[in-house]
Design a protein around this motif. Structure first.
Motif, mmCIF file in Angstrom:
data_model
loop_
_atom_site.group_PDB
_atom_site.id
_atom_site.type_symbol
_atom_site.label_atom_id
_atom_site.label_comp_id
_atom_site.label_asym_id
_atom_site.label_seq_id
_atom_site.Cartn_x
_atom_site.Cartn_y
_atom_site.Cartn_z
ATOM 1 N N ALA A 184 -17.150 15.305 -14.619
ATOM 2 C CA ALA A 184 -17.935 14.175 -14.135
ATOM 3 C C ALA A 184 -17.031 13.108 -13.509
ATOM 4 O O ALA A 184 -17.356 12.502 -12.484
ATOM 5 C CB ALA A 184 -18.760 13.580 -15.281
ATOM 6 N N THR A 185 -15.858 12.883 -14.135
ATOM 7 C CA THR A 185 -14.916 11.894 -13.603
ATOM 8 C C THR A 185 -14.335 12.366 -12.271
ATOM 9 O O THR A 185 -14.123 11.569 -11.342
ATOM 10 C CB THR A 185 -13.786 11.650 -14.620
ATOM 11 N N VAL A 186 -14.074 13.672 -12.134
ATOM 12 C CA VAL A 186 -13.474 14.221 -10.913
ATOM 13 C C VAL A 186 -14.364 13.945 -9.704
ATOM 14 O O VAL A 186 -13.911 13.443 -8.665
ATOM 15 C CB VAL A 186 -13.208 15.732 -11.078
ATOM 16 N N VAL A 187 -15.672 14.293 -9.779
ATOM 17 C CA VAL A 187 -16.548 14.121 -8.605
ATOM 18 C C VAL A 187 -16.741 12.649 -8.282
ATOM 19 O O VAL A 187 -16.842 12.253 -7.105
ATOM 20 C CB VAL A 187 -17.897 14.832 -8.829
ATOM 21 N N GLU A 188 -16.771 11.808 -9.288
ATOM 22 C CA GLU A 188 -16.942 10.367 -9.038
ATOM 23 C C GLU A 188 -15.697 9.803 -8.347
ATOM 24 O O GLU A 188 -15.792 9.065 -7.361
ATOM 25 C CB GLU A 188 -17.196 9.636 -10.356
ATOM 26 N N ALA A 206 -16.526 8.192 0.426
ATOM 27 C CA ALA A 206 -17.744 8.951 0.698
ATOM 28 C C ALA A 206 -18.806 8.592 -0.337
ATOM 29 O O ALA A 206 -18.599 7.743 -1.208
ATOM 30 C CB ALA A 206 -17.426 10.445 0.667
ATOM 31 N N ASP A 207 -19.984 9.276 -0.205
ATOM 32 C CA ASP A 207 -21.062 8.897 -1.114
ATOM 33 C C ASP A 207 -21.613 10.062 -1.918
ATOM 34 O O ASP A 207 -22.434 9.867 -2.815
ATOM 35 C CB ASP A 207 -22.212 8.234 -0.339
ATOM 36 N N LYS A 208 -21.203 11.309 -1.656
ATOM 37 C CA LYS A 208 -21.709 12.445 -2.412
ATOM 38 C C LYS A 208 -20.559 13.419 -2.663
ATOM 39 O O LYS A 208 -19.608 13.487 -1.888
ATOM 40 C CB LYS A 208 -22.836 13.165 -1.672
ATOM 41 N N ALA A 209 -20.714 14.194 -3.756
ATOM 42 C CA ALA A 209 -19.701 15.200 -4.075
ATOM 43 C C ALA A 209 -20.321 16.254 -4.986
ATOM 44 O O ALA A 209 -21.305 15.985 -5.688
ATOM 45 C CB ALA A 209 -18.481 14.583 -4.736
ATOM 46 N N SER A 210 -19.745 17.436 -4.982
ATOM 47 C CA SER A 210 -20.148 18.511 -5.888
ATOM 48 C C SER A 210 -18.924 19.347 -6.215
ATOM 49 O O SER A 210 -17.961 19.386 -5.449
ATOM 50 C CB SER A 210 -21.245 19.389 -5.276
ATOM 51 N N LEU A 211 -18.979 20.021 -7.360
ATOM 52 C CA LEU A 211 -17.825 20.796 -7.814
ATOM 53 C C LEU A 211 -18.304 22.172 -8.249
ATOM 54 O O LEU A 211 -19.265 22.301 -9.014
ATOM 55 C CB LEU A 211 -17.113 20.093 -8.966
ATOM 56 N N VAL A 230 -21.346 20.568 -11.364
ATOM 57 C CA VAL A 230 -21.577 19.133 -11.463
ATOM 58 C C VAL A 230 -21.766 18.560 -10.054
ATOM 59 O O VAL A 230 -21.154 19.038 -9.087
ATOM 60 C CB VAL A 230 -20.400 18.431 -12.190
ATOM 61 N N MET A 231 -22.652 17.551 -9.941
ATOM 62 C CA MET A 231 -22.907 16.853 -8.672
ATOM 63 C C MET A 231 -22.795 15.364 -8.910
ATOM 64 O O MET A 231 -22.987 14.879 -10.030
ATOM 65 C CB MET A 231 -24.307 17.188 -8.150
ATOM 66 N N TYR A 232 -22.506 14.653 -7.819
ATOM 67 C CA TYR A 232 -22.440 13.199 -7.914
ATOM 68 C C TYR A 232 -23.289 12.579 -6.815
ATOM 69 O O TYR A 232 -23.157 12.935 -5.645
ATOM 70 C CB TYR A 232 -20.992 12.714 -7.793
ATOM 71 N N ASN A 233 -24.158 11.662 -7.218
ATOM 72 C CA ASN A 233 -24.989 10.896 -6.288
ATOM 73 C C ASN A 233 -25.933 11.801 -5.500
ATOM 74 O O ASN A 233 -26.248 11.527 -4.348
ATOM 75 C CB ASN A 233 -24.116 10.079 -5.330
ATOM 76 N N GLN A 234 -26.362 12.906 -6.135
ATOM 77 C CA GLN A 234 -27.349 13.784 -5.522
ATOM 78 C C GLN A 234 -28.459 14.018 -6.536
ATOM 79 O O GLN A 234 -28.188 14.284 -7.710
ATOM 80 C CB GLN A 234 -26.721 15.124 -5.135
ATOM 81 N N PRO A 235 -29.718 13.902 -6.108
ATOM 82 C CA PRO A 235 -30.835 14.108 -7.036
ATOM 83 C C PRO A 235 -30.865 15.542 -7.528
ATOM 84 O O PRO A 235 -30.300 16.445 -6.910
ATOM 85 C CB PRO A 235 -32.065 13.763 -6.198
ATOM 86 N N GLU A 236 -31.559 15.752 -8.658
ATOM 87 C CA GLU A 236 -31.615 17.073 -9.273
ATOM 88 C C GLU A 236 -32.180 18.110 -8.320
ATOM 89 O O GLU A 236 -31.714 19.225 -8.236
ATOM 90 C CB GLU A 236 -32.470 17.010 -10.566
ATOM 91 N N GLY A 237 -33.202 17.756 -7.571
ATOM 92 C CA GLY A 237 -33.836 18.710 -6.655
ATOM 93 C C GLY A 237 -33.463 18.450 -5.213
ATOM 94 O O GLY A 237 -34.337 18.379 -4.341
ATOM 95 N N GLY A 289 -11.667 26.906 -8.577
ATOM 96 C CA GLY A 289 -12.940 26.463 -8.027
ATOM 97 C C GLY A 289 -12.730 25.686 -6.747
ATOM 98 O O GLY A 289 -11.654 25.727 -6.135
ATOM 99 N N VAL A 290 -13.777 24.916 -6.344
ATOM 100 C CA VAL A 290 -13.731 24.155 -5.097
ATOM 101 C C VAL A 290 -14.393 22.802 -5.334
ATOM 102 O O VAL A 290 -15.433 22.716 -5.991
ATOM 103 C CB VAL A 290 -14.452 24.895 -3.958
ATOM 104 N N LEU A 291 -13.790 21.753 -4.752
ATOM 105 C CA LEU A 291 -14.344 20.408 -4.792
ATOM 106 C C LEU A 291 -14.859 20.053 -3.390
ATOM 107 O O LEU A 291 -14.087 20.080 -2.429
ATOM 108 C CB LEU A 291 -13.282 19.398 -5.242
ATOM 109 N N ASN A 292 -16.156 19.752 -3.280
ATOM 110 C CA ASN A 292 -16.770 19.361 -2.015
ATOM 111 C C ASN A 292 -17.063 17.876 -2.023
ATOM 112 O O ASN A 292 -17.585 17.352 -3.018
ATOM 113 C CB ASN A 292 -18.084 20.111 -1.779
ATOM 114 N N VAL A 293 -16.754 17.188 -0.872
ATOM 115 C CA VAL A 293 -17.072 15.767 -0.707
ATOM 116 C C VAL A 293 -17.852 15.610 0.607
ATOM 117 O O VAL A 293 -17.444 16.166 1.642
ATOM 118 C CB VAL A 293 -15.799 14.901 -0.685
ATOM 119 N N TYR A 294 -18.980 14.880 0.551
ATOM 120 C CA TYR A 294 -19.855 14.714 1.717
ATOM 121 C C TYR A 294 -19.928 13.237 2.096
ATOM 122 O O TYR A 294 -20.014 12.367 1.225
ATOM 123 C CB TYR A 294 -21.268 15.215 1.414
ATOM 124 N N ASP A 295 -19.913 12.958 3.446
ATOM 125 C CA ASP A 295 -19.996 11.586 3.967
ATOM 126 C C ASP A 295 -21.207 11.507 4.881
ATOM 127 O O ASP A 295 -21.299 12.223 5.890
ATOM 128 C CB ASP A 295 -18.713 11.229 4.726
#
Length: 886
Positions: free
Chosen positions: A195-199, A207-212, A226-233, A292-298
């Protein structure tokens, strides 16, 4: 045999035996011992001097300066070593503590093991520790690179003011990455870490979104964890984009980035057009292995990520991979510990491991629960163990001596153990050898199972069978029957059946209403009593039946927890007892008139001890009123009066010899002891049954005190208060046949006693002997026998004392005498007190030697010293006196 390893290992363990065992394990595994330390201070110095490749560190060690046990000595030493020379460390301890595990990990410990350690566990811990240490060095290298980057950035900002905005941004990123590394380093739980990594990833790039995604190595696929700043659906297209980017990053092993997705200008035709301006996928690797892979979206900024941002994410990914691997290792350690703990907690039987020296090295929770001692209390204890009952020590020692050389029966052996609170319990012991990976025996595994419930059930069943058989066979003039809920007699026996048969009454298999005469009152009373017994209430009736007196007892028989299916009816013809009681009651007034004025203590009681009469002297002696005594038990005042409490009364009292005399002692409220002499008269009926007891007593405390004084005088010397010659001889005879060997004897002869008597008088000589006795008594143990065996001769028996120890004792005695003489010389008022000068000799038993011979050797040693000091009457004892007891 394992191949030889070049790894040099420093062993730090404060227990010498355990230290040697660990060295043996390491050498057996093929590792080289760099050095050995027994405390934290020497461990730090040796680590700096020897530079070992790995350190095995004990957690709980003695502080060499204060001498106090330090439960965190290993952690403190590890911190100091890491400051001097970073080195892999494995922590060893005899108990588990989650807080200490966390502190040890923070201090740089790579593995944490519970003693005793198996070879496979130790080797696995060494591999894990070295791997974690390499990761830690990599992390430090990353941190060092970050620090250098910060310094370069600051220099660049100073030199190039025109690029101030860009430099400041990079400095903030480096600083943030450094702070992020500290934040990730403090995370031990993997969920918190992810959770700390994606934040932190979104913060680093603005950026404002991330997933791992983590790689499932068994199924070879990526899983979104884990996802950050993305809704469940969040939209399916977003999920597809993230998974495709992650898969490309894993396949290529490179950082993948895409831009201008919101405008429909995707560089990859396979990627959908989304409301995301740019995205970056960074692979997580450690030691060449994909994690694994860390994705960051802007969704705000368009265009490529710059080189600084890509390098920043690469550093952050390396840091994340290291932290993720550490968290997984920590999690696996915790799971393994919890699994082992769960297994230990679930084992009902008690298990302990005893090493070849007879020392307990391991106990499971089940064992600790059974005996009431904690694992730390039992660790290191030797025979006799604290959970052995004193009365069972001999038998248990024999069992262990026998079955550590031979095989214990597969069915085990029943023993009795003692809980810490003192209660005993039955246990089944199974004993087997414990072997290492090379099939070498290094101890025994003792498994115990509490069989108290089984033994109690067996004893209860036996008692029940005996009780019913006793009731049936020895119930004079009575019957014992069982009735069901229909009030039908299902079983009846006893010699009282003859009475019912003479009156044409049949009970077995017949309902009560059909068996007894329907005269109303008797039948109704018995039926009502049976019905009450089926409700759980015991009832007792006394009825006149066919001109005879009967006692009826109705006892519920509970077959389940609540169910009462039968009632036991016991009936006894007590006509003779009834008539006897009437006669006794008629004579009671005459009896009271006779005994009330007696000064002796007089009482009467039933066979169960219930008092039926006491006279005034009895009440005054025990300071009780009649109401406090009549109807109560005699036990607090005369417990030996009852046959079941006194074997003498039980064996000697009978209808032919109804009188028994005993002595009894009672502790008074003030702590003093009072003695009484009692004459107990049993009153028996016609059938020879004991119906009542009468006791007459008087106080003999003064006589007992006189006897005790005479015994003391017979054992002690009247002048000095020490034991006398007779007692010393008796103790010699006893120790000749005891297990207290080796036994030493010290003989002493006071020098100058005759001169003191002649010049200062016999009173001064007596005082010299008393002072000598007091000094000698103060110099020996309570179990030593210090005696005066002649005019100026003293002797001391020292059980379990060898030659070396007796020589140390002689030095101590001489030092005490010198101190006594010196103190008297320093006090003017005591200048006239003569000095104590005594010649001493000692000897110790040899194999099979009689103590008489030891005494003679001690006597010769004493006269040798007297001659050396210029005393009189020199020469060995055998030449002119034989031996003191010859």
């Amino acid at each position: 045999m394992r191949r030889t390893s070049s790894l040099r290992i420093l062993v730090v363990e404060d227990e010498a035996i355990v230290n040697r065992l660990i060295q043996s394990q390491l050498q057996r595994l093929g590792y080289e011992i760099a050095g050995v330390a027994f405390d934290g201070v020497s461990a730090v110095q040796m680590a700096a001097d020897l530079k070992p490749g790995l350190i095995l560190m004990d957690l709980h060690m003695m502080d060499p300066i204060s001498g106090v046990e330090d439960p965190e000595a290993g952690i403190k030493a590890t911190i100091a070593i890491q400051k001097i020379l970073p080195t892999p460390v494995i922590m060893l301890t005899a108990y588990e503590n989650q807080q200490l595990i966390k502190r040890a990990v923070e201090a740089g410990v790579g593995a944490y093991l519970l003693k005793p350690v198996q070879d496979s566990e130790l080797e696995r811990a060494i591999i894990i520790s070295l791997s974690r240490f390499d990761d830690m060095i990599s992390l430090r290298r990353v941190n060092s690179e970050l620090n250098r980057a910060n310094l370069n950035l600051i220099k660049e900002v100073t030199a190039r003011m025109q690029a101030e905005d860009a430099a400041q941004k990079k400095a903030r990123q480096m600083s943030l990455l450094f702070e992020t590394s500290l934040s990730l380093s403090s995370q031990i739980e993997i969920e918190d870490l992810l959770a700390t990594v994606v934040e932190k990833a979104t913060t680093l790039l603005g950026a404002d979104k991330a997933s791992l995604y983590l790689l499932d190595e068994d199924q070879h696929r990526l899983n979104l964890v884990v996802m950050y700043n993305q809704p469940e659906g969040f939209p399916g297209a977003d999920r597809d984009l993230g998974l495709q980017l992650a898969e490309q990053a894993v396949d290529t092993g490179q950082i993948i980035q895409v831009e201008d997705l919101s405008s429909g200008k995707s560089p990859e035709e396979s990627l959908p057009v989304l409301n995301i301006h740019r995205a970056i996928a960074v692979p997580l690797k450690t030691a060449g292995r994909d994690l694994g892979v860390l994705n960051v979206y802007d969704t705000e900024v368009s265009g490529h990520f710059c080189d600084d941002e890509i390098n920043l994410m690469r550093l952050f990914a390396d840091l994340t991979a290291i932290m993720l691997e550490n968290a997984r290792l920590y999690g696996s350690v915790i799971r393994e510990k919890n699994f082992r703990k769960a297994i230990e907690e679930s084992i009902i039987s008690g298990i302990s491991i005893i090493d070849l020296n007879g020392r307990i090295v391991y106990t499971n929770p089940g064992f600790c629960r059974m005996v009431g001692f904690s694992a730390s209390e039992l660790a290191g204890s030797i025979e006799p163990f604290p959970f052995w009952p004193p009365e069972e020590v001999g038998r248990l020692e024999k069992i262990f001596r026998t079955y550590t050389r031979e095989n214990l029966p597969e069915s085990g052996i029943e023993i009795q153990l003692q809980h810490k609170d003192g209660h005993r319990f039955d246990a089944l012991l199974l004993l087997s050898q414990v072997r290492d990976n090379h099939s070498q025996v290094y101890g025994w595994l003792a498994a115990i199972t509490d069989i108290s419930a089984l033994k109690n059930a067996q004893r209860q069943l036996f008692r029940s069978e005996e009780l019913y058989r006793t009731l049936v066979e020895n119930f004079p003039n009575g019957i014992v029957g069982l009735f069901d809920r229909d009030l039908r007699c299902t079983l009846v026996a006893g010699d009282g059946l003859e009475f019912f048969q003479k009156n044409d009454i049949t009970l077995k298999g017949v309902r009560l209403a059909d068996a007894l005469p329907k005269n109303g009152m008797t039948l109704s009373l018995i039926e009502n009593a049976l019905k009450e017994a089926f409700k759980g209430n015991r009832k007792t009736l006394e009825l006149n039946f066919f001109d005879r007196h009967f006692n009826f007892f109705f006892i519920p028989v509970q077959t389940g927890k609540e169910s009462i299916e039968q009632v036991m009816l016991m009936s006894q013809d007590v006509t003779e007892q009834f008539e006897s009681r009437q006669r006794l009651q008629a004579s009671e007034a005459r009896y009271r008139a006779i005994v009330e004025d007696q000064t002796d203590l007089i009482c009467r009681m039933l066979p169960d001890g219930e008092l039926t009469f006491v006279n005034d002297a009895f009440c005054q002696y025990f300071d009780k009123s009649i109401d406090e005594l009549i109807g109560h038990s005699i036990l607090p005042y005369l417990p030996q009066a009852l046959p079941e409490n006194n074997e003498l009364v039980h064996k000697q009292m009978s209808a032919e010899k109804p009188v028994v005399r005993i002595e009894n002692s009672l502790v008074q409220p003030n702590g003093s002891i009072r003695w009484q002499q009692w004459s107990i008269h049993g009153l028996f009926g016609k059938e020879g049954l004991l119906e009542e007891l009468q006791a007459v007593g008087h106080d003999i405390t003064d006589r007992k005190m006189l006897e005790e004084n005479l015994r003391f005088i017979g054992m002690h010397d009247n002048l000095t208060g020490l034991y006398n010659r007779s007692y010393f001889k008796a103790e010699m005879d006893r120790l000749n046949n005891s297990r207290s060997h080796p036994v030493s004897i010290i003989l002493g002869d006071v020098d100058g006693l005759k001169i003191t008597n002649d010049t200062r008088g016999h009173a001064a000589g007596d005082n010299l002997l008393r002072q000598t006795a007091a000094v000698l008594k103060s110099a020996f143990r309570p179990e030593d026998v210090v005696a005066r065996i002649g005019g100026d001769e003293f002797a001391i028996l020292l059980p379990k004392t060898n030659e070396r120890l007796v020589q140390d004792i002689l030095k101590r005695v001489r030092a005490i005498i010198e101190q006594y003489n010196r103190e008297n010389q320093e006090k003017p008022q005591k200048h006239n007190i003569p000095e104590i000068r005594i010649s001493l000799g000692a000897a110790t038993t040899k194999d099979g030697e009689n103590l008489e011979d030891v005494l003679e050797r001690a006597d010769r040693e004493m006269f040798v010293e007297k001659a050396r000091r210029g005393g009189r009457d020199t020469g060995p004892l055998s030449e002119h006196r034989m031996t003191p007891f010859g």
